[in-house]
Design an enzyme around this catalytic site. Structure first.
Site, PDB file in Angstrom:
ATOM      1  N   GLU A  32      -9.953 -14.209   9.857  1.00 10.43           N
ATOM      2  CA  GLU A  32      -8.507 -13.806   8.435  1.00 10.43           C
ATOM      3  C   GLU A  32      -8.669 -15.182   7.729  1.00 10.43           C
ATOM      4  OE1 GLU A  32      -6.272 -12.814   6.169  1.00 10.43           O
ATOM      5  OE2 GLU A  32      -6.647 -11.293   7.501  1.00 10.43           O
ATOM      6  N   GLY A  38      -2.147  -9.613   7.291  1.00 11.39           N
ATOM      7  CA  GLY A  38      -2.680  -9.386   5.827  1.00 11.39           C
ATOM      8  C   GLY A  38      -1.068  -9.366   4.847  1.00 11.39           C
ATOM      9  N   LYS A  49      10.187  -3.764   1.711  1.00  6.89           N
ATOM     10  CA  LYS A  49      11.056  -2.683   1.997  1.00  6.89           C
ATOM     11  C   LYS A  49      12.061  -3.540   2.802  1.00  6.89           C
ATOM     12  CE  LYS A  49       7.976  -0.381   1.380  1.00  6.89           C
ATOM     13  NZ  LYS A  49       7.396  -0.701   0.388  1.00  6.89           N
ATOM     14  N   ALA A 113     -14.711 -16.255   5.753  1.00  6.01           N
ATOM     15  CA  ALA A 113     -15.715 -15.817   6.329  1.00  6.01           C
ATOM     16  C   ALA A 113     -16.678 -15.605   5.755  1.00  6.01           C
ATOM     17  CB  ALA A 113     -15.382 -14.146   7.208  1.00  6.01           C
ATOM     18  N   GLY A 180       3.925   0.526 -14.737  1.00  2.00           N
ATOM     19  CA  GLY A 180       5.494   0.995 -13.839  1.00  2.00           C
ATOM     20  C   GLY A 180       4.588   1.943 -12.659  1.00  2.00           C
ATOM     21  N   GLY A 181       3.902   1.803 -12.034  1.00  2.00           N
ATOM     22  CA  GLY A 181       3.199   2.381 -10.517  1.00  2.00           C
ATOM     23  C   GLY A 181       3.728   2.146  -9.885  1.00  2.00           C
ATOM     24  N   GLY A 279      -2.154  -2.951 -10.686  1.00  2.00           N
ATOM     25  CA  GLY A 279      -3.133  -2.889 -10.413  1.00  2.00           C
ATOM     26  C   GLY A 279      -3.724  -3.947  -9.137  1.00  2.00           C
ATOM     27  N   HIS A 454      21.118  21.801  11.788  1.00  3.09           N
ATOM     28  CA  HIS A 454      22.265  21.631  10.498  1.00  3.09           C
ATOM     29  C   HIS A 454      22.866  20.332  11.587  1.00  3.09           C
ATOM     30  CE1 HIS A 454      24.655  22.786   7.285  1.00  3.09           C
ATOM     31  NE2 HIS A 454      25.093  22.713   8.318  1.00  3.09           N
TER      32      HIS A 454
END
Length: 469
Positions: A32, A38, A49, A113, A180-181, A279, A454
């Site tokens: 890594e 990552g 989030k 690497a 706006g993705g 992107g 419910h």
């Protein structure tokens, strides 16, 4: 002698492959360049989030009176504390991965690497020393990076990448988000909740211009963004930027990707910062793949259905496969398990991309799986649809979470579910039910005949199905 596997990249795909192979008895080396977890764990899925959770907490405080709760004083956003919490969450998860690697005896090497051959990888460490790693097979899982545009040069101060946006320790008064993705929309709603005046500039003719995401969901999100005060400029692109007096001035022109009924005059937008969210690009530079003669496409690795590259014994998974596959963290995990099976098992299996859920963590949340209505039309399929409004649910009314809808797309002949597109509270979780149904080959009648408890939000899926049976 056990199989020797070298995995390059410790994101969701890489660490999953390393751990799974180790559990199957392989001797594994995981390389890594920066940090365990990552992009997803450190500057993608988890950080966004975590920031969204802070934004929602702030919004809930401001809405407390609607729930009969009186809050004295005023709530303010402490961005350094928000960022510190985000970093703590990532650190805890990184620590868990490091502990798992140690328990499974995965040899983790931090460094850059370079693939010398299918059996040899050289790792350049931070101190300049080089370690050679020999093995039988290689899995490349180096992921992707934020895409930079010549017209939008990132200076990390006024013009920010999406990674930079997750490190902001203040709330900009005004902000322009280019793109706006998924990433751009999530950042827009987070910073709008914190108090920024946000404008989105999107080159396509709609927000969330993802082919597999139904246009109905884009319409719902656009409506809610505008209600929240976010300005949206679709079918527009930023042609150039200028920094003046601590402000960013962006020249906005007609998008070349959309047909315009009449000419669009250029105009200027001004803000404290611009976030470039247009992107991703391949993270393959310096790996030595071109020298090896590996088949590539714009920096991305080309792999077959077994995730094998053009060089025997070298596999590739995750974002490094590019948009030809599906660039999602959970897809990388699925590909990791497939690649390890093909390396360790007696029989090769092809990776299945037919039923892959995705989620957009905006407000309201969006969950989707399978085909959109436009994709069904383009394929010439005979289908039927049903739309059930979120506000019709008792649980939604009780929660005060009314925006959204449940849309099911069903084969008109077989009644099998072709796609589902959900918008509303917790729809990133709710989409799992339809994903399982599609994986099992269920019909809309099977869903309608399944008793749902419910009051719950999942009843929205039942109600949509019940109307179609």
């Amino acid at each position: 002698m056990s199989k020797r596997l070298t995995v390059i990249g410790a994101g969701p795909g890489g660490y999953t492959a390393a751990f799974d192979a180790a559990q199957k008895g392989a001797t594994v080396t995981l390389i890594e360049a920066k940090w365990m977890g990552g992009t997803c764990l450190n500057c993608g899925c988890i950080p966004t989030k975590t920031l969204k959770a802070s934004a929602e907490a702030y919004e809930t405080i401001h809405q407390a009176k609607e729930y009969g709760i009186n809050v004295e004083g005023s709530a303010t956003v402490d961005m350094p504390a928000v960022i510190a919490r985000k970093e703590k969450v990532s650190a805890v998860l990184r620590g868990g991965l490091e502990k798992t690697a140690a328990n499974l005896k995965v040899n983790v090497i931090f460094g850059t690497a370079k693939v010398i051959s299918a059996n040899l990888v050289e790792v350049t460490k931070a101190d300049g020393t080089i370690e050679k790693v020999e093995g039988d097979d290689i899995i490349i899982a180096t992921g992707s990076l934020p895409l930079n545009l010549p017209s939008l040069p990132v200076d990390h101060k006024h013009v920010l990448s999406s990674d930079d946006a997750l490190e902001l320790k203040y709330v900009p008064e005004t902000m322009i988000i280019v793109g706006g993705g998924v990433i751009g929309s999530e950042l827009a709603m987070i910073f709008q909740a914190f108090g920024s005046k946000v404008t989105i500039v999107e080159g396509a003719d709609r927000i969330l211009p993802v082919p597999s995401l139904d246009e109905e969901m884009s319409k719902i999100l656009t409506r809610e963004m505008k209600k929240a005060g976010i300005k949206i400029e679709v079918a527009r692109v930023v042609d150039s930027v200028e920094i003046s007096d601590g402000k960013v001035k962006a020249k906005v022109v007609a998008s070349p990707f959309v047909q315009h009924a009449k000419p669009v005059d250029p105009f200027e937008l001004e803000a404290d910062v611009i976030i470039s969210s247009v992107g991703r690009s391949a993270n393959s530079k310096g790996l030595g793949l071109e020298e090896l003669g590996m088949e590539m496409n714009r920096g991305y690795i080309v792999a077959n259905e077994y995730l094998e590259t053009s060089i025997p014994h070298i596999y590739a998974i995750g974002d490094i496969l590019g948009p030809a596959k599906i660039m999602l963290a959970h897809m990388a995990v699925a590909e990791a398990l497939t690649a390890v099976q093909n390396i360790m098992g007696d029989k090769k299996v092809a990776q299945d991309y037919s039923i892959v859920p995705s989620a957009v963590f905006v407000t309201p949340e969006i969950g989707t799986v399978g085909l959109s209505e436009k994709q069904c039309k383009d394929k010439g399929l005979e289908y039927k649809t049903e739309l059930f409004q979120f506000r019709e649910l008792g649980k939604a009314q009780a929660m005060g979470q009314l925006p959204g809808a449940f849309k099911l797309i069903v084969d008109a002949k077989t009644d099998k579910v072709l796609g589902a597109h959900l918008a509303g509270a917790h729809c990133s979780d709710l989409i799992a039910e339809v994903t399982m149904a599609m994986q099992m080959g269920a019909t809309v009648k099977d869903i309608a005949h399944t008793i749902h408890s419910h009051p719950t939000l999942a009843e929205g899926i039942f109600e949509a199905a019940h109307r179609m049976k």
